[in-house]
Design an enzyme around this catalytic site. Structure first.
Site, PDB file in Angstrom:
ATOM      1  N   PRO A   2     -23.086 -16.612  56.413  1.00 32.77           N
ATOM      2  CA  PRO A   2     -21.823 -16.399  55.716  1.00 32.77           C
ATOM      3  C   PRO A   2     -22.028 -15.869  54.307  1.00 32.77           C
ATOM      4  CG  PRO A   2     -21.835 -18.506  56.851  1.00 32.77           C
ATOM      5  CD  PRO A   2     -23.217 -17.965  56.937  1.00 32.77           C
ATOM      6  N   GLU A   3     -21.121 -15.006  53.892  1.00 35.60           N
ATOM      7  CA  GLU A   3     -21.168 -14.453  52.541  1.00 35.60           C
ATOM      8  C   GLU A   3     -20.485 -15.426  51.574  1.00 35.60           C
ATOM      9  OE1 GLU A   3     -22.257 -10.898  52.347  1.00 35.60           O
ATOM     10  OE2 GLU A   3     -22.739 -11.124  54.455  1.00 35.60           O
ATOM     11  N   LYS A  51     -23.804 -19.974  48.099  1.00 37.38           N
ATOM     12  CA  LYS A  51     -23.541 -20.255  49.506  1.00 37.38           C
ATOM     13  C   LYS A  51     -23.653 -21.743  49.815  1.00 37.38           C
ATOM     14  CE  LYS A  51     -25.147 -15.702  50.903  1.00 37.38           C
ATOM     15  NZ  LYS A  51     -26.013 -14.937  51.800  1.00 37.38           N
ATOM     16  N   ASN A 165     -25.778 -10.396  54.076  1.00 38.10           N
ATOM     17  CA  ASN A 165     -26.245  -9.144  54.671  1.00 38.10           C
ATOM     18  C   ASN A 165     -25.168  -8.069  54.736  1.00 38.10           C
ATOM     19  OD1 ASN A 165     -28.398  -7.651  55.876  1.00 38.10           O
ATOM     20  ND2 ASN A 165     -27.445  -7.955  57.879  1.00 38.10           N
ATOM     21  N   ARG A 252     -31.971  -9.742  61.387  1.00 37.11           N
ATOM     22  CA  ARG A 252     -30.764  -9.260  60.719  1.00 37.11           C
ATOM     23  C   ARG A 252     -30.679  -7.747  60.877  1.00 37.11           C
ATOM     24  NH1 ARG A 252     -30.687 -12.123  54.745  1.00 37.11           N
ATOM     25  NH2 ARG A 252     -30.517 -14.289  55.407  1.00 37.11           N
TER      26      ARG A 252
END
Length: 268
Positions: A2-3, A51, A165, A252
């Site tokens: 999660p961003e 985060k 990402n 990723r």
């Protein structure tokens, strides 16, 4: 993973449901916390830091959680059926008379003294959505290692906290630079503008589950390159490319447009 905007929204929802209320249910389903009972304590606040999620309760205690790749917190009203995954994936339940906060697939869950939070988050750079945000400090951190690839520098939470990402790929596109371009090769002033843009984008997206980085492109194109493998670049028409990288044991995807993001490509 999660961003920062996703974590901010989770913290906001948890705070709205729990803060100022007394816990009537405390069920922490990880071995080292199995005997911990927080019932009877008031939740003081839920604060995001990069985060990380910090749930502070009476008595100087903080429940620290991190969502990593697929963890989540879900809020349910009293009597509402829980939906978020099978019961064996539940790692935490914090309940009040009105709501239940249920943590699914939480890879990090620990209890610490509130005064010791710095041990967990003290290494982080300026928080893009926090009161400590400072664009000059973030830009200086990004520039500290001129040989470091741009995407790698953006993802390092010690430089600035909150980029994941998706934003790393989108910001490299907005900088018109390859994700693998050393930051020292960027023109002067680009890193500061990129840090300011990251702040603006996360602020714009933090209160919604719909993430948009594009402007004036219509509802069918919320992102410039991420998730758009094989589609034409909105800027130059070149087909967007993708390379899967294994980082810290996790795969990723990296998306970029080879036409308008000049510089080195991924290693073979």
């Amino acid at each position: 993973m999660p961003e920062g905007d996703t974590v901010w929204l989770a913290a906001h929802q948890l705070h709205e449901a729990l803060a100022g209320r007394v816990l009537t249910v405390s069920d922490l389903r990880v071995p080292r916390l199995a005997t911990v009972d927080l019932t009877g304590r008031q939740v003081l606040d839920v604060t995001p830091r990069g985060k990380h999620l910090l749930t502070r309760v009476e008595g100087g205690l903080t429940l620290h959680s991190h969502l990593r790749m697929d963890g989540s917190w879900r809020i349910f009203r009293a009597g509402e059926r829980w939906r978020g995954g099978p019961a064996h994936q539940i790692r935490a339940v914090l309940g009040t008379a009105d709501h239940s906060a249920v943590g699914y697939r939480l890879p990090v869950l620990e209890l610490l003294r509130t005064g010791e939070e710095n041990r967990i988050v003290g290494h982080l750079g300026p928080d893009l959505l926090g009161p400590d945000w400072d664009v000059a400090t973030a830009a200086a951190n990004l520039a500290a290692d001129p040989s470091r690839p741009l995407r790698e520098a953006l993802l390092d939470q010690r430089n600035l906290a909150g980029i994941g990402n998706v934003y790393a790929c989108e910001l490299a596109f907005l900088a018109k630079a390859s994700p693998w371009l050393p930051v020292g090769e960027l023109p002067e002033g680009v890193l500061a503008r990129l840090a300011a843009t990251a702040h603006r984008l996360l602020e714009a997206n933090k209160a919604t589950h719909d993430r948009i980085t594009t402007t004036g492109r219509g509802p069918g194109m919320p992102l410039y390159v991420y998730g758009r493998l094989g589609r034409p670049c909105a800027r130059c028409g070149t087909l967007v490319r993708k390379r899967n990288l294994v980082e810290n044991g996790t795969e990723r995807p990296v998306y970029w447009c080879p036409g308008c993001q000049p510089g080195p490509g991924p290693s073979p």
